[in-house]
Design a protein around this motif. Structure first.
Motif, PDB file in Angstrom:
ATOM      1  N   SER A  68       1.383 -12.134   8.874  1.00 21.28           N
ATOM      2  CA  SER A  68       1.643 -10.716   9.134  1.00 21.28           C
ATOM      3  C   SER A  68       0.662 -10.225  10.179  1.00 21.28           C
ATOM      4  N   GLU A  69       0.939  -9.062  10.658  1.00 16.58           N
ATOM      5  CA  GLU A  69      -0.035  -8.341  11.468  1.00 16.58           C
ATOM      6  C   GLU A  69      -1.038  -7.723  10.494  1.00 16.58           C
ATOM      7  N   PRO A  70      -2.235  -7.373  10.966  1.00 11.02           N
ATOM      8  CA  PRO A  70      -3.192  -6.708  10.074  1.00 11.02           C
ATOM      9  C   PRO A  70      -2.625  -5.381   9.534  1.00 11.02           C
ATOM     10  N   TYR A  71      -2.980  -5.089   8.302  1.00 14.81           N
ATOM     11  CA  TYR A  71      -2.587  -3.837   7.652  1.00 14.81           C
ATOM     12  C   TYR A  71      -3.771  -3.364   6.817  1.00 14.81           C
ATOM     13  N   LEU A  72      -3.756  -2.098   6.455  1.00 14.87           N
ATOM     14  CA  LEU A  72      -4.829  -1.554   5.626  1.00 14.87           C
ATOM     15  C   LEU A  72      -4.454  -1.655   4.159  1.00 14.87           C
ATOM     16  N   GLU A  73      -5.363  -2.185   3.390  1.00 12.57           N
ATOM     17  CA  GLU A  73      -5.240  -2.212   1.936  1.00 12.57           C
ATOM     18  C   GLU A  73      -6.542  -1.647   1.403  1.00 12.57           C
ATOM     19  N   ASP A  74      -6.471  -0.518   0.740  1.00 12.98           N
ATOM     20  CA  ASP A  74      -7.668   0.173   0.258  1.00 12.98           C
ATOM     21  C   ASP A  74      -8.637   0.437   1.416  1.00 12.98           C
ATOM     22  N   ASP A  75      -8.088   0.811   2.574  1.00 11.93           N
ATOM     23  CA  ASP A  75      -8.850   1.145   3.786  1.00 11.93           C
ATOM     24  C   ASP A  75      -9.635  -0.032   4.373  1.00 11.93           C
ATOM     25  N   ILE A  76      -9.275  -1.247   4.021  1.00  9.97           N
ATOM     26  CA  ILE A  76      -9.903  -2.446   4.568  1.00  9.97           C
ATOM     27  C   ILE A  76      -8.802  -3.273   5.243  1.00  9.97           C
ATOM     28  N   PRO A  77      -9.023  -3.710   6.505  1.00  4.41           N
ATOM     29  CA  PRO A  77      -8.006  -4.513   7.184  1.00  4.41           C
ATOM     30  C   PRO A  77      -7.760  -5.853   6.471  1.00  4.41           C
ATOM     31  N   HIS A  78      -6.498  -6.109   6.185  1.00  2.00           N
ATOM     32  CA  HIS A  78      -6.049  -7.332   5.528  1.00  2.00           C
ATOM     33  C   HIS A  78      -4.911  -7.942   6.334  1.00  2.00           C
ATOM     34  N   LEU A  79      -4.579  -9.175   6.017  1.00  2.00           N
ATOM     35  CA  LEU A  79      -3.356  -9.766   6.513  1.00  2.00           C
ATOM     36  C   LEU A  79      -2.810 -10.715   5.461  1.00  2.00           C
ATOM     37  N   LYS A  80      -1.502 -10.812   5.448  1.00  2.00           N
ATOM     38  CA  LYS A  80      -0.848 -11.740   4.538  1.00  2.00           C
ATOM     39  C   LYS A  80      -1.045 -13.139   5.099  1.00  2.00           C
ATOM     40  N   MET A  81      -1.436 -14.052   4.230  1.00  2.00           N
ATOM     41  CA  MET A  81      -1.587 -15.448   4.625  1.00  2.00           C
ATOM     42  C   MET A  81      -0.844 -16.318   3.617  1.00  2.00           C
ATOM     43  N   ILE A  82      -0.304 -17.418   4.126  1.00  2.00           N
ATOM     44  CA  ILE A  82       0.486 -18.317   3.287  1.00  2.00           C
ATOM     45  C   ILE A  82      -0.007 -19.745   3.458  1.00  2.00           C
ATOM     46  N   LEU A  83      -0.183 -20.423   2.342  1.00  2.00           N
ATOM     47  CA  LEU A  83      -0.434 -21.861   2.343  1.00  2.00           C
ATOM     48  C   LEU A  83       0.924 -22.508   2.080  1.00  2.00           C
ATOM     49  N   PRO A  84       1.532 -23.092   3.117  1.00  2.00           N
ATOM     50  CA  PRO A  84       2.875 -23.648   2.928  1.00  2.00           C
ATOM     51  C   PRO A  84       2.864 -24.877   2.025  1.00  2.00           C
ATOM     52  N   TYR A  85       3.901 -24.981   1.231  1.00  2.00           N
ATOM     53  CA  TYR A  85       4.109 -26.185   0.430  1.00  2.00           C
ATOM     54  C   TYR A  85       4.334 -27.346   1.392  1.00  2.00           C
TER      55      TYR A  85
ATOM     56  N   ASP B 137       5.098 -22.285  -1.870  1.00  2.00           N
ATOM     57  CA  ASP B 137       4.085 -21.714  -0.987  1.00  2.00           C
ATOM     58  C   ASP B 137       3.135 -20.870  -1.819  1.00  2.00           C
ATOM     59  N   LEU B 138       1.895 -20.745  -1.362  1.00  2.00           N
ATOM     60  CA  LEU B 138       0.885 -19.940  -2.040  1.00  2.00           C
ATOM     61  C   LEU B 138       0.510 -18.779  -1.120  1.00  2.00           C
ATOM     62  N   HIS B 139       0.508 -17.564  -1.649  1.00  2.00           N
ATOM     63  CA  HIS B 139       0.264 -16.361  -0.847  1.00  2.00           C
ATOM     64  C   HIS B 139      -1.082 -15.725  -1.189  1.00  2.00           C
ATOM     65  N   ILE B 140      -1.630 -15.024  -0.201  1.00  2.00           N
ATOM     66  CA  ILE B 140      -2.861 -14.268  -0.398  1.00  2.00           C
ATOM     67  C   ILE B 140      -2.852 -13.072   0.548  1.00  2.00           C
ATOM     68  N   SER B 141      -3.420 -11.978   0.097  1.00  2.00           N
ATOM     69  CA  SER B 141      -3.684 -10.829   0.960  1.00  2.00           C
ATOM     70  C   SER B 141      -5.166 -10.909   1.296  1.00  2.00           C
ATOM     71  N   ALA B 142      -5.475 -11.443   2.480  1.00  2.00           N
ATOM     72  CA  ALA B 142      -6.858 -11.765   2.844  1.00  2.00           C
ATOM     73  C   ALA B 142      -7.471 -10.667   3.693  1.00  2.00           C
ATOM     74  N   GLN B 143      -8.736 -10.391   3.468  1.00  2.00           N
ATOM     75  CA  GLN B 143      -9.442  -9.495   4.372  1.00  2.00           C
ATOM     76  C   GLN B 143      -9.509 -10.182   5.733  1.00  2.00           C
ATOM     77  N   CYS B 144      -9.238  -9.427   6.787  1.00  2.00           N
ATOM     78  CA  CYS B 144      -9.104 -10.000   8.130  1.00  2.00           C
ATOM     79  C   CYS B 144     -10.323 -10.817   8.553  1.00  2.00           C
ATOM     80  N   TYR B 145     -11.508 -10.368   8.178  1.00  2.00           N
ATOM     81  CA  TYR B 145     -12.700 -11.100   8.620  1.00  2.00           C
ATOM     82  C   TYR B 145     -12.792 -12.493   8.003  1.00  2.00           C
TER      83      TYR B 145
END
Length: 156
Positions: A133-150, A111-119
């Motif tokens: 994941s649910e949205p979370y703050l990373e450096d005060d910007i809303p992000h969410l964990k996203m996965i590209l499944p194998y 699987d390939l992972h990314i911490s993506a900005q929500c927008y």
């Protein structure tokens, strides 16, 4: 213009400067977000820097990270950005496709992972990523964990 995939050791000083300039322009200046840009992940021997240059300017850039560098036991991508002057040309789509291909070449069947900005959630969903994941703050910007499944039926 030509796409390049390089390790840190393969980056010449002008290219390194140009890619860091682009990352700071996008993530620090445009997004008004002071954060530790130099995080040592660039130096990892398995990190791959994917970039498109025109003359001395980097127009598009992302880095592909080995398993464990940013996401536990999985490879990931990060610092995905396109220069303001090169936006709306479809380079972001091509850049993400290239980073996925590089990750799958080096770490197949994972699987390939990314911490993506929500927008950008829909943008990454177009490439097969799924919110994990649910949205979370990373450096005060809303992000969410996203996965590209194998996918076992894919080319890799």
């Amino acid at each position: 213009m030509q796409w390049q995939v390089l390790t840190f050791e393969q980056l010449d000083t002008h290219t390194l400067y140009a890619l860091l300039q682009l990352r700071v322009d996008v993530f620090v200046v445009e997004q008004n977000c002071p954060y530790p840009e130099l995080d040592d992940r660039d130096l990892h021997p398995q990190t791959r820097h994917v970039l498109l240059k025109k003359h001395d300017k980097v127009l598009a850039y992302a880095r592909v990270l080995a398993p464990g560098v940013a996401f536990d036991h999985y490879p990931g991508i990060g610092r995905v950005c396109v220069s303001q002057t090169a936006r709306r040309l479809g380079l972001g789509q091509v850049l993400v496709d290239k980073t996925i291909a590089v990750a799958q070449e080096h770490w197949p069947r994972m699987d390939l992972h990314i911490s993506a900005q929500c927008y950008l959630q829909q943008f990454y969903e177009q490439h097969g990523f799924q919110a994990a994941s649910e949205p979370y703050l990373e450096d005060d910007i809303p992000h969410l964990k996203m996965i590209l499944p194998y996918r076992s039926g894919s080319k890799t």
